[in-house]
Scaffold this active site. Structure first.
Site, PDB file in Angstrom:
ATOM      1  NE  ARG A 182     -16.708   5.672  -2.417  1.00 17.90           N
ATOM      2  CZ  ARG A 182     -15.667   4.922  -2.114  1.00 17.90           C
ATOM      3  NH1 ARG A 182     -14.598   5.428  -1.617  1.00 17.90           N
ATOM      4  NH2 ARG A 182     -15.674   3.592  -2.293  1.00 17.90           N
ATOM      5  CD  GLU A 272     -14.694  -1.190   2.129  1.00 14.64           C
ATOM      6  OE1 GLU A 272     -13.968  -1.804   2.919  1.00 14.64           O
ATOM      7  OE2 GLU A 272     -14.283  -0.694   1.074  1.00 14.64           O
ATOM      8  CG  ASP A 273     -17.481   1.567  -0.387  1.00 16.58           C
ATOM      9  OD1 ASP A 273     -16.247   1.644  -0.261  1.00 16.58           O
ATOM     10  OD2 ASP A 273     -18.023   0.892  -1.268  1.00 16.58           O
ATOM     11  CG  ASP A 295     -10.810  -1.766   2.242  1.00 17.63           C
ATOM     12  OD1 ASP A 295      -9.606  -2.063   2.189  1.00 17.63           O
ATOM     13  OD2 ASP A 295     -11.678  -2.253   1.486  1.00 17.63           O
ATOM     14  CG  ASP A 296     -13.235   2.817   0.746  1.00 13.32           C
ATOM     15  OD1 ASP A 296     -13.240   2.024  -0.202  1.00 13.32           O
ATOM     16  OD2 ASP A 296     -14.089   2.816   1.654  1.00 13.32           O
TER      17      ASP A 296
HETATM   18  O1  LIG Z   1     -14.711  -2.624  -3.299  1.00 11.94           O
HETATM   19  C1  LIG Z   1     -13.786  -2.468  -4.132  1.00 11.94           C
HETATM   20  O2  LIG Z   1     -13.703  -3.079  -5.188  1.00 11.94           O
HETATM   21  C2  LIG Z   1     -12.675  -1.538  -3.782  1.00 11.94           C
HETATM   22  C3  LIG Z   1     -13.157  -0.493  -2.874  1.00 11.94           C
HETATM   23  O3  LIG Z   1     -13.036  -0.569  -1.664  1.00 11.94           O
HETATM   24  C4  LIG Z   1     -13.948   0.606  -3.452  1.00 11.94           C
HETATM   25  O4  LIG Z   1     -13.941   0.800  -4.672  1.00 11.94           O
HETATM   26  O5  LIG Z   1     -14.601   1.292  -2.663  1.00 11.94           O
HETATM   27 MG   LIG Z   2     -14.563   0.511  -0.626  1.00  9.81          MG
END
Ligand SMILES: O=C([O-])CC(=O)C(=O)O
Ligand SMILES: [Mg+2]
Length: 553
Positions: A182, A272-273, A295-296
Site C-alpha cells: 500500500r 511503512e506502507d 509510521d502510517d
Molecule cells: O509518505 C507520506 O507522505 C506519508 C505516509 O506515510 C503515507 O502516505 O503513507
Molecule cells: Mg507511509
C-alpha cells in the site's frame, strides 16, 4: 574533529585510514596498500558516495588521496557546488527529472545531497518525498539505475540473516521496511515500493540528523498482485502473486528474528506502507518483542494530534469539546482516532471507551455503526457506536455534525463541495484535514477547501499545497505529514536506548510538535510550523521523546 570524523567511518576501518592525512608511508607502498584496500583513495574514493567531495577536494587532499589528474584543476567549494546543482534542478520542469537528479547526487556525493536537502528543505522535500516519490515508485523499474537499499525476496527465504550481512554497514540504528502493498494512496507497487524506505531514511538524516550510514532501507518482496507491474517488462521484482497466510507470516518472522540477531534490540524498525490487514497485525505481534513503530498508524496519528492540539490554541476550547468524523477507517484513520481518544482520556480522566464515542468513522460501506459490528475487521470494532446505518459521507456529516473532518481513505476528491459546504454550515471554523497522498489522492485541494468554506476552514493536507488567496486574504495550508514526527521521534527513541515504543512517547512527540507553532504561524491560520525549521523541531521532539522514555524506565 578527527575523532568526530572517525565516528562516521565504519568500525572495521583502521584509524590510519581516517579522512584527512592517511598513513605516512612511502608513496609506492601507500599506492599498493591503497589499491589493496580499494576504497579510500584515488579513483575509488571519487566513486564512494560517502566520502566523495567531487571538485571540493582541496589541494592537500588531492595530494594525500592520490587524486591528482583524476579531477580537473579547479577547486569548487561546497557552497558553489550547491548553487550549481540547485540551478540545474530548477531547470527541470518535470518533477521526476528532479527526483532522478537528486537520487543521482545521493549516489555520487552524499554530503552534498544532504547539504542541499537541509538548506533547501521546503523546495526539495516534495522532490525526494511526497508527492514525487510516489510517481518514482510507479516508474521505478524504468528509472532504475543503481540499486539503493536492501532487497529481501522470497528467494532469500531461509537465508535472510546472510542477506543482512551483505549490507556494508554494521552499526544500524534505524530500518525502514515496506512490503510495497500500500504505497501512499497508490496501492500495490510490489518491489518498486523501495522509493519509500529510501525517501523516509533520507529524511531521517536531513530532518532528524541520524547518520546516513546508520540508516537501512529494506524492501521485502513477497510478490505483487498488481497486474500492470507483473506484465511490465521493466518490473524489478518477483513475478508472482503475493504470498499470504502462513507463508507470509513465516517470512516476516524470519526477517524480524534476523534483524534482532544481527543488529541487537536497539535498532528501530519502522514499518511503512504495509496494507491494513498486515500492518495492525505486525505492530501487535512485534510491539512486545522488538523496537517497532508503524509510521502510517502511529506517526500519522501523532502528527494529526499535534495539529489538533495546536488548533485548540488557535480557536480556543479543548479537544473533548469536538466531534470527529473520519472518511477512511484503515491504518491512518483508526490510528489517529485512537490517539485522539487517548489524549482526551488523559485530559478529562474519563475512561477511553467514553472518549471514543465522540469519534465516528466512515468506510467504503458507510458510517461504522454497532449493527455492522459482526462483519467489521477487528481494528474497526471500537468505533462501532449506536446509530442508524448511513451509506455515504455527506449524510454522515449532516447526521453527526462533526467539528473536525479528517480524510484518510487514500481516495482523491471525496470531500466534495456538498460535504465542505455542509460542515461549514454548522461550524464557524471547521477543521478539515485532507490527508491522503500523493497530491492526486488528496480528498480536496486547498483552493476547494477555502473557497467552499468561504475562507473559514482551518485546513491541512498530507501532500504539499500552495497558499490560496480568497477574498483578499492569503490562506496557508499546513502539511499534516508524518515527516514532522518520525525523524525526531526515531532520533529520540534510538538516542535514549529504548527497546520498546510506548503510546506515551507518541503523545510526547505530539505535544513537542504543537509547542513549535508560533503566534506568527497561527496568524496565517497554520496549525503546523513551517518545514524550514524542521531540524530544530525534530531536535525538540527527540528531546521530549527521550525524556519520556527515561521517565517510563
Ligand atoms: O509518505 C507520506 O507522505 C506519508 C505516509 O506515510 C503515507 O502516505 O503513507
Ligand atoms: Mg507511509
Amino acid at each position: 574533529m578527527r575523532a568526530l570524523r572517525a565516528r562516521f567511518l565504519p568500525r572495521w576501518l583502521p584509524r590510519q585510514w581516517q579522512w584527512e592525512g592517511g598513513p605516512r608511508r612511502a608513496p609506492e607502498e601507500r599506492g599498493v596498500e591503497c589499491a589493496a584496500r580499494s576504497l579510500w583513495c584515488g579513483y575509488n574514493l571519487l566513486r564512494d558516495p560517502r566520502y566523495n567531495k567531487g571538485l571540493a577536494f582541496t589541494e592537500s587532499e588531492r595530494e594525500t588521496h592520490y587524486l591528482r589528474g583524476l579531477l580537473p584543476p579547479a577547486i569548487v567549494s561546497q557552497e558553489l557546488q550547491e548553487r550549481k546543482i540547485m540551478n540545474n534542478i530548477r531547470q527541470y520542469q518535470v518533477p521526476l527529472q528532479r527526483y532522478m537528479a537528486m537520487m543521482d547526487l545521493q549516489e555520487n556525493n552524499e554530503r552534498l545531497f544532504y547539504k542541499l536537502l537541509i538548506d533547501n528543505v521546503e523546495e526539495l522535500l516534495p522532490v525526494v518525498y511526497t508527492p514525487t516519490v510516489g510517481e518514482a515508485c510507479q516508474k521505478y523499474g524504468s528509472i532504475f539505475s543503481r540499486p539503493q537499499g536492501l532487497y529481501i525476496s522470497l528467494k532469500e527465504k531461509g537465508k535472510i540473516l546472510e542477506v543482512l550481512k551483505n549490507w556494508p554497514e554494521r552499526s544500524i540504528q534505524v530500518i525502514v521496511v515496506t512490503d510495497g502493498e500500500r504505497i501512499l494512496g497508490l496501492g500495490d507497487l510490489g518491489c518498486q515500493g523501495m522509493g519509500i524506505p529510501v525517501g523516509k531514511l533520507a529524511l531521517y538524516t536531513a530532518l532528524g540528523g541520524v547518520r546516513p550510514s546508520a540508516c537501512l532501507p529494506i524492501t521485502l518482496d513477497v510478490g505483487t498482485n498488481n497486474k500492470d507491474l507483473l506484465n511490465d517488462e521493466f518490473y524489478i521484482g518477483l513475478r508472482q502473486k503475493r504470498a499470504t497466510g502462513q507463508e507470509y507470516a513465516d517470512f516476516l518472522q524470519e526477517f524480524m528474528t534476523a534483524v534482532k540477531q544481527n543488529y541487537g534490540e536497539k535498532v528501530l524498525i519502522q514499518f511503512e506502507d504495509f496494507a491494513n490487514h498486515n500492518a495492525f497485525e505486525l505492530l501487535a505481534r512485534y510491539g512486545t518483542t522488538h523496537l517497532v513503530f508503524n509510521d502510517d498508524i502511529q506517526g500519522t496519528a501523532s502528527v494529526v494530534l499535534a495539529g489538533l492540539i495546536a488548533a485548540q490554541k488557535l480557536l480556543g476550547g479543548t479537544l473533548a469539546e469536538h466531534t470527529f468524523l473520519f472518511l477512511g477507517a484503515g491504518e491512518a484513520g483508526t490510528g489517529i482516532a485512537e490517539l485522539i481518544a487517548l489524549e482526551i482520556s488523559r485530559q478529562t480522566k474519563a475512561p477511553i471507551e467514553e472518549c471514543r464515542k465522540k469519534i465516528w468513522l466512515v468506510d467504503s460501506k458507510g458510517l461504522i455503526v454497532s449493527s455492522r459490528k459482526e462483519s467489521l475487521q477487528h481494528f474497526k470494532k471500537p468505533w462501532a457506536h449506536e446509530h442508524e446505518t448511513i451509506g455515504n459521507l455527506l449524510d454522515a456529516v449532516n447526521a453527526i455534525k462533526p467539528t473536525v473532518l479528517i480524510g484518510t481513505s487514500g481516495k482523491g476528491q471525496t470531500f466534495t463541495q456538498d460535504v465542505i459546504e455542509a460542515i461549514s454550515s454548522f461550524n464557524e471554523r471547521p477543521i478539515i484535514l485532507a490527508l491522503s497522498n500523493p497530491t492526486s489522492q488528496s480528498e480536496c485541494t486547498a483552493e476547494q477547501a477555502y473557497t467552499w468554506s468561504e475562507g473559514r476552514a482551518v485546513f491541512a493536507t498530507g501532500s504539499p499545497f500552495d497558499s490560496v488567496e480568497y477574498d483578499g486574504k492569503i490562506h496557508v495550508p499546513g502539511q499534516a505529514n508524518n515527516a514532522y514526527i518520525f525523524p525526531g521521534f526515531g532520533l529520540g527513541v534510538v538516542m535514549s536506548g529504548a527497546i520498546r515504543v510506548h503510546d506515551d512517547m507518541l503523545l510526547a512527540a505530539s505535544e513537542a510538535l504543537a509547542q513549535q507553532v508560533s503566534e506568527e504561524n497561527f496568524e496565517k491560520g497554520l496549525i503546523y510550523p513551517p518545514f524550514s525549521n524542521i531540524r530544530k523541531i525534530s531536535a525538540h521532539i527527540a528531546a521530549n521523546v527521550a525524556a519520556k522514555a527515561y521517565e517510563l524506565g
